[in-house]
Design a protein around this motif. Structure first.
Motif, PDB file in Angstrom:
ATOM      1  N   ALA A  62      -1.766  47.751  21.562  1.00  0.00           N
ATOM      2  CA  ALA A  62      -1.717  47.043  22.849  1.00  0.00           C
ATOM      3  C   ALA A  62      -3.009  47.258  23.626  1.00  0.00           C
ATOM      4  N   ALA A  63      -3.515  48.488  23.637  1.00  0.00           N
ATOM      5  CA  ALA A  63      -4.760  48.774  24.348  1.00  0.00           C
ATOM      6  C   ALA A  63      -5.930  48.031  23.720  1.00  0.00           C
ATOM      7  N   SER A  64      -5.972  47.951  22.388  1.00  0.00           N
ATOM      8  CA  SER A  64      -7.089  47.259  21.737  1.00  0.00           C
ATOM      9  C   SER A  64      -7.061  45.757  22.027  1.00  0.00           C
ATOM     10  N   GLU A  65      -5.874  45.218  22.221  1.00  0.00           N
ATOM     11  CA  GLU A  65      -5.762  43.791  22.532  1.00  0.00           C
ATOM     12  C   GLU A  65      -6.221  43.455  23.946  1.00  0.00           C
ATOM     13  N   THR A  66      -6.442  44.461  24.766  1.00  0.00           N
ATOM     14  CA  THR A  66      -6.928  44.213  26.126  1.00  0.00           C
ATOM     15  C   THR A  66      -8.450  44.185  26.197  1.00  0.00           C
ATOM     16  N   ALA A  67      -9.120  44.474  25.084  1.00  0.00           N
ATOM     17  CA  ALA A  67     -10.588  44.504  25.070  1.00  0.00           C
ATOM     18  C   ALA A  67     -11.147  43.186  25.590  1.00  0.00           C
ATOM     19  N   GLY A  68     -12.051  43.276  26.534  1.00  0.00           N
ATOM     20  CA  GLY A  68     -12.671  42.096  27.108  1.00  0.00           C
ATOM     21  C   GLY A  68     -11.860  41.436  28.204  1.00  0.00           C
ATOM     22  N   CYS A  69     -10.709  41.988  28.533  1.00  0.00           N
ATOM     23  CA  CYS A  69      -9.857  41.413  29.574  1.00  0.00           C
ATOM     24  C   CYS A  69      -9.940  42.257  30.846  1.00  0.00           C
TER      25      CYS A  69
END
Length: 147
Positions: A62-69
């Motif tokens: 979940a944390a990696s999917e927030t990269a760039g957000c």
């Protein structure tokens, strides 16, 4: 044998020609939306607030999917089932929420406003008497594309 190969070649050519008429790959394959609200659930063993290996994996993903957000808010809701005393279940759900919050910080989730809550066993038993699986923490990541 040659007839089968010819039929196969014609079928492949027809399929490729049909795909070309659709406007190309970009119309068929779309990237998933990025930087939108995402919810994950982290499950725990009965009576425990220790994070499992699976829970760590889910949080890291979940944390990696927030990269760039841009993370606007993280809502962390601890829950417990109806086994045991209500006060103990409330305390357990608080500990679960704290454990998940600390784990999110450890996986380098970008800074955001955190809202922690604990429901204990509230809502664990439905009007029909069923006891849904409530040994978990619900995490909602509210994010948007960067400005």
């Amino acid at each position: 044998m040659k007839t089968n190969q010819l039929v196969m070649a014609v079928a492949v050519a027809a399929a490729l020609a049909g795909c070309a008429g659709l406007g190309g790959r970009e119309r068929l394959v779309k990237a998933p939306p990025r930087c939108v609200e995402t919810a994950v659930q982290i499950y725990f063993q009965p009576g425990s607030h220790e994070l499992t290996d699976e829970g760590r994996t889910v949080l890291a993903q979940a944390a990696s999917e927030t990269a760039g957000c841009e993370i606007e808010r993280v809502v962390v809701m601890g829950l417990a089932d109806a086994e045991g005393a209500p006060a103990a279940n409330l305390e357990l759900s608080k500990r679960r929420a704290q454990t998940v919050t600390a784990a999110l910080a450890a996986v380098k989730l970008p800074a955001a406003e955190f809202r922690l809550a604990a429901a204990g066993e509230q809502g664990a038993v439905t009007a029909a008497g069923a006891e849904p699986l409530r040994r978990r923490v619900d995490v909602i990541l509210q994010m948007r594309p960067p400005k």
